[in-house]
Scaffold this motif. Structure first.
Motif, PDB file in Angstrom:
ATOM      1  N   LYS A 125      -7.977 125.928  46.879  1.00  0.00           N
ATOM      2  CA  LYS A 125      -7.704 125.057  48.039  1.00  0.00           C
ATOM      3  C   LYS A 125      -7.675 123.600  47.496  1.00  0.00           C
ATOM      4  CE  LYS A 125     -10.216 127.075  51.736  1.00  0.00           C
ATOM      5  NZ  LYS A 125      -9.225 127.610  52.751  1.00  0.00           N
ATOM      6  N   ASP A 126      -6.963 122.686  48.123  1.00  0.00           N
ATOM      7  CA  ASP A 126      -6.703 121.432  47.577  1.00  0.00           C
ATOM      8  C   ASP A 126      -7.899 120.766  48.040  1.00  0.00           C
ATOM      9  OD1 ASP A 126      -6.033 120.840  50.253  1.00  0.00           O
ATOM     10  OD2 ASP A 126      -3.769 120.543  49.757  1.00  0.00           O
ATOM     11  N   PRO A 127      -7.798 119.315  47.961  1.00  0.00           N
ATOM     12  CA  PRO A 127      -9.210 118.356  48.802  1.00  0.00           C
ATOM     13  C   PRO A 127      -8.984 118.488  50.028  1.00  0.00           C
ATOM     14  CG  PRO A 127      -8.213 117.516  46.467  1.00  0.00           C
ATOM     15  CD  PRO A 127      -7.080 118.674  46.730  1.00  0.00           C
ATOM     16  N   TRP A 128      -7.824 118.699  50.619  1.00  0.00           N
ATOM     17  CA  TRP A 128      -7.875 118.728  52.138  1.00  0.00           C
ATOM     18  C   TRP A 128      -7.910 119.859  52.800  1.00  0.00           C
ATOM     19  CZ3 TRP A 128      -4.961 116.485  48.355  1.00  0.00           C
ATOM     20  CH2 TRP A 128      -4.979 115.236  48.123  1.00  0.00           C
ATOM     21  N   GLY A 129      -8.462 120.978  52.242  1.00  0.00           N
ATOM     22  CA  GLY A 129      -8.653 122.293  52.527  1.00  0.00           C
ATOM     23  C   GLY A 129      -7.471 123.120  52.609  1.00  0.00           C
ATOM     24  N   ASN A 130      -6.162 122.945  52.304  1.00  0.00           N
ATOM     25  CA  ASN A 130      -4.997 123.542  52.279  1.00  0.00           C
ATOM     26  C   ASN A 130      -5.174 124.568  51.090  1.00  0.00           C
ATOM     27  OD1 ASN A 130      -3.732 122.060  54.291  1.00  0.00           O
ATOM     28  ND2 ASN A 130      -3.579 120.411  52.678  1.00  0.00           N
TER      29      ASN A 130
END
Length: 176
Positions: A125-130
């Motif tokens: 997961k990236d920092p934006w929740g993707n």
């Protein structure tokens, strides 16, 4: 298990290639406008299918004159053949994190089977929740197989442009 769609993140992906120039150095280039998708069972890429489409007129080698020549009828003939496409036919595990991606590559009005080596970097997961998945893909094609036959003979007896094109592709997919 449900089907999952993944779309390429173009800001974190590259479609690159290298070809010999004058038989002793490589010239690198890339396609800067492209789309790619993957379809998986859940989050597992074990039996994934992949598709790719790139705009020929987005080819960039860092030299405007060379790029113009590549777009001309001597090479890609972008006016007549504006896209390069790939559709997978198989994605087979070789070792942990290593796969073979087989499929049909269409370029310059020709469609040929190709086999590419894939290194699966994993899912996170990236920092934006993707949810993202990363792949490094390498392989070789012969440009003459796709009707890209232009060349020039050198005084030394060699040719200006090599036949073998090395592919260097980095793809980051976003779970949809």
């Amino acid at each position: 298990m449900s089907t999952t769609k993944w779309s390429v993140d173009p800001t974190h992906s590259e479609i690159g290639f290298k070809v010999k120039h004058m038989m002793f150095t490589n010239v690198s280039g890339q396609f800067t406008k492209f789309t790619a998708e993957a379809t998986t069972n859940g989050d597992s890429f074990e039996v994934a299918s992949f598709s790719f489409s790139g705009d020929i007129d987005s080819v960039s080698t860092g030299n405007a004159d060379r790029d113009g020549h590549l777009l001309s009828g001597d090479f890609f003939d972008a006016a007549q053949f504006p896209k390069i496409t790939f559709e997978s036919t198989a994605f087979n595990k070789k070792n942990e994190g290593e796969y073979t991606l087989n499929g049909n590559l269409s370029l310059h009005g020709e469609t040929k089977p190709v086999s590419l080596d894939v290194e699966f970097g994993g899912i996170a997961k990236d920092p934006w929740g993707n949810t993202k998945a990363g792949f490094t893909i390498t392989g070789k094609i012969n440009r003459k197989d796709f009707g890209l036959t232009w060349n020039s003979t050198l005084e030394t007896g060699g040719v200006l442009v090599g036949e073998e094109v090395k592919l260097a592709i980095e793809l980051q997919f976003v779970k949809q």
